[in-house]
Motif scaffolding. Structure first.
Motif, short mmCIF file in Angstrom:
data_model
loop_
_atom_site.label_atom_id
_atom_site.label_comp_id
_atom_site.label_asym_id
_atom_site.label_seq_id
_atom_site.Cartn_x
_atom_site.Cartn_y
_atom_site.Cartn_z
N LEU A 103 0.82 -1.22 0.00
CA LEU A 103 0.00 0.00 0.00
C LEU A 103 0.85 1.27 0.00
N GLN A 104 2.05 1.18 0.63
CA GLN A 104 2.94 2.34 0.60
C GLN A 104 3.17 2.78 -0.84
N GLU A 105 3.19 1.79 -1.73
CA GLU A 105 3.49 2.07 -3.13
C GLU A 105 2.23 2.29 -3.97
N ALA A 106 1.16 1.54 -3.66
CA ALA A 106 0.00 1.52 -4.56
C ALA A 106 -1.09 2.50 -4.16
N GLN A 107 -1.06 2.99 -2.95
CA GLN A 107 -2.16 3.85 -2.51
C GLN A 107 -1.63 5.14 -1.91
N HIS A 108 -2.21 6.26 -2.35
CA HIS A 108 -1.81 7.55 -1.79
C HIS A 108 -3.03 8.28 -1.31
N ARG A 109 -2.88 8.88 -0.16
CA ARG A 109 -3.98 9.64 0.40
C ARG A 109 -3.69 11.10 0.22
N ALA A 110 -4.58 11.78 -0.49
CA ALA A 110 -4.45 13.23 -0.60
C ALA A 110 -4.75 13.82 0.77
N PRO A 111 -4.07 14.94 1.11
CA PRO A 111 -4.41 15.56 2.39
C PRO A 111 -5.90 15.82 2.42
N LEU A 112 -6.52 15.39 3.51
CA LEU A 112 -7.98 15.38 3.54
C LEU A 112 -8.55 16.79 3.57
N ILE A 113 -9.38 17.08 2.59
CA ILE A 113 -10.13 18.34 2.63
C ILE A 113 -11.48 18.01 3.23
N GLU A 114 -11.80 18.65 4.35
CA GLU A 114 -13.05 18.31 5.01
C GLU A 114 -14.23 18.75 4.19
N ARG A 115 -15.06 17.79 3.86
CA ARG A 115 -16.24 18.11 3.09
C ARG A 115 -17.35 18.54 4.02
N TYR A 116 -18.34 19.17 3.40
CA TYR A 116 -19.49 19.63 4.17
C TYR A 116 -20.12 18.45 4.90
N GLY A 117 -20.39 18.58 6.16
CA GLY A 117 -21.04 17.50 6.89
C GLY A 117 -20.08 16.62 7.64
N ALA A 118 -18.80 16.62 7.24
CA ALA A 118 -17.86 15.74 7.91
C ALA A 118 -17.68 16.13 9.38
N ARG A 119 -17.67 17.44 9.63
CA ARG A 119 -17.52 17.92 11.02
C ARG A 119 -18.71 17.50 11.86
N THR A 120 -19.91 17.66 11.28
CA THR A 120 -21.12 17.29 12.00
C THR A 120 -21.09 15.80 12.32
N ARG A 121 -20.69 15.02 11.31
CA ARG A 121 -20.67 13.58 11.52
C ARG A 121 -19.68 13.23 12.62
N ARG A 122 -18.53 13.94 12.61
CA ARG A 122 -17.54 13.64 13.63
C ARG A 122 -18.07 13.98 15.02
N TRP A 123 -18.80 15.10 15.07
CA TRP A 123 -19.36 15.49 16.36
C TRP A 123 -20.39 14.47 16.82
#
Lengths: 78, 728
Positions: free
Chosen positions: B275-295
């Protein structure tokens, strides 16, 4: 330091796992092994069980088992 | 007709149904979108059957390809070939061809969730060791892209020895055609090369396969035998090569730790590097609703939300189902009246109306509640809510020696214990599973409600206590009584007969996802069918038996008397008055017939047993009739107190209030009613539940224990309340 002492939102790398403790193997099969980075996401009321994530997968773990995972915290990349 | 017409149909309009030529197992992690993909591929061409000798249902369907067809078998989601719970063991046994009468699949369709490649690749490695033809579908690619996960399929394929991965979006159907083409070629596909995650295990397995060639153990069985020392395959291997040799091999491969731990280290280590080679995570841009869901996922908000959702579900189950249930009741009564009007009075007419129609009615009257409950449970399950519920409630369940995984079955049992007992299959430990099965029938199921409603309406004054209504408080108390009874039983069992290590609780928590409508509906139909088959047949049979006991033997004298009194009435009354009089006479005759029927005699015979509880023979007879299915009690009471079967609640409550012992004392006193309610709350009066417990525990031991135990505490509880209450 063990996974048990991690704070919500904090990340850490797993250094060693004591697989001889009951219930730990099941957690290893879900992916909590040495070398991976985990993050403490949430918990139930009272902090037990805790929700940790590894590679985006959330896993529920009781504090008792969390004590079997030795970790070194890394600064959360916020 | 001399002219023969020839019709030309364009070739592409003819759809030819091919017969399945090979059987492919669909396998993947839980919540990987596996079932949605399965439904997409097979459409409604699905069947549910049984694996011989196993309780878990077999879901299979046919996928039509261009020039052929394949049978697809959908399996419960798993994380590894270890098999911790009954559900998981079935999946593993089917894949490895260990179920007698069910051949090993010809190939595998492995489902990888793009957002959970970490756990998916772990299972995939184990499956590749099987050396079966394999097609890999990658689901949730849209979700992965949306959450900033970038996957290089080429790199993945290279690490997996060139195996092809087909990205699909099961909900929209994108990529399905390519996947079908790959499935078409699966028979000719070569088995994938074994991944290089654990060379020592690979080479050891290869050597062992050679040296045990005459046992015919395939490579995967050799590996499983090494990793699972308690298994049947391990015994074959040890017998063949000697315990010492195998123990030495295990020592060398796994060291002193459990073999599965060593396996997890090696295989996840490999996944980690891939996975180090095959998968990359873009720095997470919080989408609308993500904060609410986290709360919302924080401890207190999520717990409060859990209780709110549960309250909503119960509210819906009861308030939405009530009109439907009333409609079914009315329909059954209407149908019975029509039949009674056509057929001559007698055993046949009574058999069809009171036996068959009432019996079928008593089965389908539960369907609205069951379906609504199932609908909610499936939606909550597929959206990931139930796993969260188990997580949030783990602490409470731990205090009675269980884990959060017992929460889901217990919630289901508020509608019906039968699906609840089947839902315990996800509980890994057998002791915990049985303790949960023993606790589930205590919860107030929908069949108890008519009895509660009748007795509460008749004997609990309709007045308010502070902010609350007394009748409502008593009903709440009865619910709590069920919960306390169930949890106390689990606690006691876990301290005695089912004593064992504390249950573990390791659960993957899926993130919130909108459920797929087609998948939800297919699951709903499937569960309704299973319920009708399991519970329906038993409830129906029981209804017929109870009818027979209450109908036979028939006294000719009572009927003759009835006819003569009716003719007398006809000469002295007219119109409505006459109709009322005749109904009264018929009801009294029915009560007299019941009194001398087998059921009535049984009630008289058993009366001494229940006298200490304050019950007369009528109550005793109704209780006996209720043992196979508690919901018949109200109808039996209606007949026995001569108000007719479709008793208006008001007329029956009136009769109950005025019922007396021969010496004139009232029968239904407050202590007696409270005792009767407690008896109903705790007693196991349900043949369908007993049959389900037998099926799920593979024997009579636990159903007999449950019946004896629950009847005993119901009896003793009612006895104590009546005796103490009568002294005070």
């Amino acid at each position: 330091m063990t996974l048990r002492e991690l704070h919500p939102g904090q990340s850490a790398r797993i250094d060693a796992v004591d697989a001889s403790q009951p219930g730990v193997v099941r957690l290893m099969v879900l992916g909590l092994i040495e070398g991976v980075e985990v993050q403490y996401q949430n918990s139930a009321i009272g902090g037990d069980p805790m929700e940790v994530s590894v590679y985006g997968a959330a896993i529920s773990i009781r504090k008792q088992q969390a004590a079997s995972f030795r970790i070194s915290p890394i600064t959360p990349n916020v | 007709m001399s002219e023969v017409e020839t019709a030309y149909i364009p070739v592409d309009k003819i759809s030819i149904r091919h017969r399945a030529t090979a059987s492919i197992a669909v396998i993947g992690n839980p919540n990987s979108g596996k079932s949605t993909l399965f439904n997409r591929l097979t459409g409604l061409r699905q069947t549910t059957g049984n694996y011989p000798g196993v309780t878990v249902e077999k879901h299979s369907g046919t996928v039509q390809l261009n020039g052929s067809a394949l049978e697809l078998v959908d399996l419960p989601g798993i994380y590894c070939l270890g098999g911790f719970s009954a559900d998981e063991r079935i999946a593993v046994d089917v894949v490895l061809g260990r179920i007698e009468g069910t051949p090993r699949p010809d190939g595998l369709l492995v489902v990888l969730d793009a957002t959970h490649l970490y756990q998916g690749l772990y299972l995939l490695q184990q499956l590749m060791e099987m050396q079966l033809p394999m097609v890999v579908a990658m689901t949730m690619t849209d979700v992965a892209t949306a959450s900033g996960i970038d996957i290089s399929i080429e790199v993945l394929q290279r690490h997996l020895g060139g195996i092809q991965i087909y990205p699909v979006v099961a909900t929209s159907g994108r990529g399905l055609d390519t996947l079908k083409e790959a499935l078409e070629a699966i028979a000719n596909a070569t088995a994938p090369a074994v991944p290089e995650s654990w060379p020592e295990l690979s080479s050891t397995a290869d050597e062992l396969v050679k040296s045990t060639a005459d046992t015919g153990l395939p490579r995967i069985d050799v590996i499983q035998a090494l990793i699972h020392p308690e298994s049947k395959r391990a015994a074959i291997l040890e017998e063949h090569l000697g315990n010492r040799t195998i123990a030495e091999i295990r020592d060398r491969l796994f060291g002193k730790e459990p073999p599965q731990a060593a396996e997890a280290r090696h295989r996840y280590g490999w996944v980690h590097s891939v996975l180090q080679e095959a998968q990359h995570r873009a720095p997470l841009i919080e989408r609308y609703g993500a904060r609410t869901r986290r709360w919302l996922n924080r401890p207190w908000p999520s717990t409060i939300m859990f209780f709110a959702v549960m309250a909503l579900v119960f509210q819906a189950v009861f308030s939405w189902a009530t009109p439907l249930m009333g409609g079914i009741d009315l329909g059954a009564t209407f149908l019975a009246d029509q039949v009674a009007a056509v057929l001559p009075q007698g055993a046949l007419s009574s058999f069809i109306t009171d036996g068959v129609i009432a019996g079928v009615g008593s089965v389908i009257v539960f369907l609205p509640q069951i379906l609504i409950l199932f609908l909610f449970i499936i939606v909550l399950e597929d959206s990931g809510f139930l796993a969260r519920a188990a997580f949030l409630m783990d602490r409470i369940m731990r205090s009675v020696g269980l884990s959060g995984q017992s929460v889901i079955p217990m919630l289901s049992s508020f509608a019906c214990a039968v699906p609840a007992i089947m839902a315990t299959r996800v509980i890994p430990n057998r002791r915990d599973r049985i303790a949960t099965i023993m606790a589930a029938p205590f919860m107030t199921c929908s069949a108890r409600l008519p009895v509660y409603a009748l007795l509460i309406a008749a004997f609990v004054p309709d007045e308010s206590v502070g902010w609350f209504n007394l009748q409502g408080l008593v009903l709440l108390g009865l619910y709590l009584l069920g919960i306390v009874g169930g949890l106390a039983t689990a606690w006691l069992l876990k301290r005695s007969a089912l004593r064992g290590p504390k249950p573990q609780f390791a659960l993957a928590l899926p993130e919130f996802r909108w459920p797929n409508l087609q998948t939800v509906l297919i699951k709903l139909l499937d569960r309704a069918r299973i319920f009708l088959k399991r519970a329906g047949t038993v409830i129906f049979a029981v209804a017929i038996i109870v009818w027979g006991l209450a109908y036979f033997p028939r006294s000719a004298e009572i009927q003759t008397n009835l006819h003569s009194t009716i003719s007398q009435a006809e000469s002295s009354y007219r119109g409505d008055q006459l109709e009322k009089e005749v109904r009264e006479l018929e009801n009294h005759a029915a009560a007299a017939q019941l009194e001398q029927s087998y059921l009535g005699r049984a009630g008289r015979f058993i009366e001494p047993v229940f006298t200490p509880l304050g019950w007369d023979w009528r109550v005793s007879a109704a209780v006996i009739a209720g043992f196979p299915a508690r919901e018949v009690v109200v109808a039996v009471m209606g007949t026995i107190y001569a108000v007719g079967e479709e008793a208006e609640e008001a007329s029956l409550t009136g009769k109950l209030r005025s019922a007396t012992w021969p010496d004139g004392r009232p029968i239904f006193t407050v202590p007696m009613v409270l005792g009767l309610l407690l008896f109903y709350a705790w007693c196991l009066q349900c043949a369908a539940t007993i049959a389900t417990i037998r099926r799920e525990t593979n024997g009579w031991r636990w159903p007999l224990f449950a019946w004896t135990y629950m009847t005993t505490i119901g009896y003793v509880g009612a006895l104590l309340i009546y005796q103490l209450g009568s002294i005070l």
